[in-house]
Design a protein around this motif. Structure first.
Motif, PDB file in Angstrom:
ATOM      1  N   TYR A 177      -1.680   6.469   5.559  1.00 37.19           N
ATOM      2  CA  TYR A 177      -0.961   5.553   6.436  1.00 37.19           C
ATOM      3  C   TYR A 177      -1.718   4.244   6.582  1.00 37.19           C
ATOM      4  CZ  TYR A 177       1.598   3.793  10.484  1.00 37.19           C
ATOM      5  OH  TYR A 177       2.355   3.018  11.330  1.00 37.19           O
ATOM      6  N   TYR A 178      -3.006   4.327   6.890  1.00 33.41           N
ATOM      7  CA  TYR A 178      -3.770   3.098   7.129  1.00 33.41           C
ATOM      8  C   TYR A 178      -4.138   2.374   5.841  1.00 33.41           C
ATOM      9  CZ  TYR A 178      -3.843   3.582  12.127  1.00 33.41           C
ATOM     10  OH  TYR A 178      -3.451   3.625  13.438  1.00 33.41           O
ATOM     11  N   GLU A 179      -4.164   3.075   4.727  1.00 32.05           N
ATOM     12  CA  GLU A 179      -4.369   2.381   3.446  1.00 32.05           C
ATOM     13  C   GLU A 179      -3.216   1.427   3.141  1.00 32.05           C
ATOM     14  OE1 GLU A 179      -7.094   5.409   0.724  1.00 32.05           O
ATOM     15  OE2 GLU A 179      -4.912   5.685   0.801  1.00 32.05           O
ATOM     16  N   ALA A 180      -2.057   1.705   3.718  1.00 31.33           N
ATOM     17  CA  ALA A 180      -0.875   0.862   3.492  1.00 31.33           C
ATOM     18  C   ALA A 180      -0.684  -0.174   4.598  1.00 31.33           C
ATOM     19  CB  ALA A 180       0.374   1.740   3.381  1.00 31.33           C
ATOM     20  N   ARG A 181      -1.605  -0.245   5.541  1.00 33.60           N
ATOM     21  CA  ARG A 181      -1.477  -1.181   6.657  1.00 33.60           C
ATOM     22  C   ARG A 181      -2.465  -2.326   6.509  1.00 33.60           C
ATOM     23  NH1 ARG A 181       1.845   1.704   6.437  1.00 33.60           N
ATOM     24  NH2 ARG A 181       3.327   2.518   7.922  1.00 33.60           N
ATOM     25  N   ARG A 182      -2.241  -3.362   7.289  1.00 34.22           N
ATOM     26  CA  ARG A 182      -3.129  -4.521   7.315  1.00 34.22           C
ATOM     27  C   ARG A 182      -3.640  -4.753   8.727  1.00 34.22           C
ATOM     28  NH1 ARG A 182      -3.313  -7.697   2.820  1.00 34.22           N
ATOM     29  NH2 ARG A 182      -1.893  -7.095   1.154  1.00 34.22           N
ATOM     30  N   GLY A 183      -4.870  -5.202   8.805  1.00 35.36           N
ATOM     31  CA  GLY A 183      -5.448  -5.515  10.101  1.00 35.36           C
ATOM     32  C   GLY A 183      -4.912  -6.819  10.635  1.00 35.36           C
ATOM     33  N   PRO A 184      -5.308  -7.209  11.830  1.00 35.96           N
ATOM     34  CA  PRO A 184      -4.823  -8.452  12.433  1.00 35.96           C
ATOM     35  C   PRO A 184      -5.188  -9.701  11.636  1.00 35.96           C
ATOM     36  CG  PRO A 184      -5.851  -7.038  14.065  1.00 35.96           C
ATOM     37  CD  PRO A 184      -6.159  -6.444  12.739  1.00 35.96           C
ATOM     38  N   ASP A 185      -6.211  -9.610  10.778  1.00 39.64           N
ATOM     39  CA  ASP A 185      -6.593 -10.765   9.967  1.00 39.64           C
ATOM     40  C   ASP A 185      -5.786 -10.864   8.677  1.00 39.64           C
ATOM     41  OD1 ASP A 185      -7.598  -8.634   8.572  1.00 39.64           O
ATOM     42  OD2 ASP A 185      -9.685  -9.303   8.607  1.00 39.64           O
ATOM     43  N   GLY A 186      -4.808  -9.962   8.513  1.00 41.25           N
ATOM     44  CA  GLY A 186      -3.974  -9.990   7.318  1.00 41.25           C
ATOM     45  C   GLY A 186      -4.548  -9.234   6.138  1.00 41.25           C
ATOM     46  N   GLN A 187      -5.783  -8.761   6.273  1.00 40.77           N
ATOM     47  CA  GLN A 187      -6.426  -8.005   5.214  1.00 40.77           C
ATOM     48  C   GLN A 187      -6.124  -6.514   5.377  1.00 40.77           C
ATOM     49  OE1 GLN A 187      -8.090  -9.526   2.646  1.00 40.77           O
ATOM     50  NE2 GLN A 187      -7.304 -11.375   3.655  1.00 40.77           N
ATOM     51  N   PRO A 188      -6.116  -5.761   4.274  1.00 34.99           N
ATOM     52  CA  PRO A 188      -5.905  -4.309   4.403  1.00 34.99           C
ATOM     53  C   PRO A 188      -6.946  -3.685   5.325  1.00 34.99           C
ATOM     54  CG  PRO A 188      -5.786  -4.992   2.101  1.00 34.99           C
ATOM     55  CD  PRO A 188      -6.275  -6.190   2.869  1.00 34.99           C
ATOM     56  N   THR A 189      -6.537  -2.646   6.043  1.00 36.01           N
ATOM     57  CA  THR A 189      -7.488  -1.927   6.883  1.00 36.01           C
ATOM     58  C   THR A 189      -8.642  -1.429   6.025  1.00 36.01           C
ATOM     59  OG1 THR A 189      -5.768  -1.215   8.429  1.00 36.01           O
ATOM     60  CG2 THR A 189      -7.804   0.064   8.391  1.00 36.01           C
ATOM     61  N   ARG A 190      -9.860  -1.757   6.410  1.00 35.91           N
ATOM     62  CA  ARG A 190     -11.037  -1.354   5.637  1.00 35.91           C
ATOM     63  C   ARG A 190     -11.370   0.102   5.938  1.00 35.91           C
ATOM     64  NH1 ARG A 190     -11.068  -6.244   7.619  1.00 35.91           N
ATOM     65  NH2 ARG A 190     -11.640  -8.045   6.329  1.00 35.91           N
ATOM     66  N   ILE A 191     -11.567   0.891   4.902  1.00 35.40           N
ATOM     67  CA  ILE A 191     -11.963   2.285   5.057  1.00 35.40           C
ATOM     68  C   ILE A 191     -13.340   2.417   4.413  1.00 35.40           C
ATOM     69  CG2 ILE A 191     -11.393   4.692   4.596  1.00 35.40           C
ATOM     70  CD1 ILE A 191      -8.463   3.878   4.488  1.00 35.40           C
ATOM     71  N   LEU A 192     -14.358   2.559   5.248  1.00 38.86           N
ATOM     72  CA  LEU A 192     -15.744   2.452   4.802  1.00 38.86           C
ATOM     73  C   LEU A 192     -16.469   3.773   5.019  1.00 38.86           C
ATOM     74  CD1 LEU A 192     -16.433  -1.014   6.449  1.00 38.86           C
ATOM     75  CD2 LEU A 192     -15.782  -0.574   4.087  1.00 38.86           C
TER      76      LEU A 192
END
Length: 320
Positions: free
Chosen positions: A113-128
């Motif tokens: 789900y979060y791999e397909a989403r973007r953070g508030p900065d427009g970048q994909p959610t980082r998964i670290l």
């Protein structure tokens, strides 16, 4: 040494109710406008979501989320966001900046789900993924947030507060670990290890750390003097809607506790129903739990010779 030249310890002012007060600024507003409003008095904080249920007091969780300047899930905390948000068709918690940890608790459906989403900065959610077993997922999330803050605000020296959602819920060992991390992070350290396996505390300004458990707010009072504003003057003067000594505009309930975690302390308080003066508190001796904020109290004053943990109930929670 001339004792007259020794300055008294500074007084630390706390305004925890500001975290929950209605305001216009949010992550969806123009960034410059948000920064101006924050400088005008709104608190500036990051939010970290831990792997604990979020259903309790979800409206307040949403408020904290909406006004955070960066949003990070510590490993399985992303599962909790997904369960109350995306899994139910609610996109409120979609704008997640990063998921940080060893990722052993991150569920496959939440990750997709979060791999397909973007953070508030427009970048994909980082998964670290950080496999270091000498630090906790919470510690890794704090280190990430503080590194982000240093990069974003080079040279301005402005501290960034942390609001940790899910604190003190679940297993007892995890709850005690969070109290331990309060001591570490409030001092400005990150839960990292140096080359010899010792915890490394990075120099530089650090903000205050709040643990929000859904029914209470908890933070560390370092040795010294503290003024904790528990209600605004308008709340204290409001005669309507009283319930068990609370006023209609109150954020917090009446119950508070002061816990001498780490070592014994001597505590003096003003503004509580059972105030104390130079009162020794230690585990195995006396501890202050289930004390009450007086209905007319706006500011509770605490003097402590050693670090203590302050915890206060939120209004509307059973038993508060």
């Amino acid at each position: 040494m001339d004792t007259a030249s020794i300055s008294p310890p500074p007084t630390h002012d706390w305004h925890p109710a500001e975290l929950f007060e209605p305001r216009q600024a949010s992550r969806t507003d123009d960034s410059h406008d948000v920064d101006n409003k924050r400088r005008a008095g709104a608190p500036r904080y990051a939010i970290i979501i831990l792997n604990q249920p979020l259903a309790d007091n979800l409206d307040r969780v949403k408020h904290l989320w909406d006004h955070a300047c960066i949003r990070v899930a510590a490993d399985g905390g992303a599962n909790r966001l997904y369960h109350v948000g995306g899994q139910r068709g609610d996109a409120f918690f979609d704008a997640l900046d990063a998921i940080v940890g060893d990722l052993d608790s991150l569920a496959a459906d939440a990750r997709r789900y979060y791999e397909a989403r973007r953070g508030p900065d427009g970048q994909p959610t980082r998964i670290l993924r950080d496999p270091d077993q000498e630090s906790t997922d919470f510690g890794k999330a704090v280190a990430y947030v503080r590194a982000w803050h240093r990069e974003q605000h080079k040279g301005d020296g402005a501290p960034l507060d942390l609001v940790v959602v899910g604190g003190l819920g679940g297993r007892v060992d995890q709850a005690l670990s969070l109290i331990h991390h309060l001591h570490l992070f409030q001092a400005g350290g990150d839960d990292r290890r140096d080359g010899e396996g010792r915890t490394a505390r990075e120099a530089g300004p650090s903000g205050r750390v709040y643990l929000f458990s859904g029914d209470s707010l908890t933070f560390l009072l370092r040795a010294g003097r503290h003024r904790i504003r528990v209600r605004s003057p308008a709340d204290a003067e409001d005669g309507g809607g009283e319930k068990s000594g609370e006023k209609s505009g109150d954020v917090f309930g009446k119950h508070v506790g002061i816990l001498p975690v780490g070592e014994p302390s001597r505590v003096t308080t003003r503004g509580l129903e059972w105030d104390v003066t130079d009162w020794e508190t230690r585990f195995g001796g006396r501890v202050s739990t289930s004390n009450h904020i007086l209905p007319e109290t706006e500011v509770v004053e605490v003097e402590t010779t050693k670090d203590v943990v302050w915890t206060m109930a939120l209004r509307g929670v059973e038993g508060s």
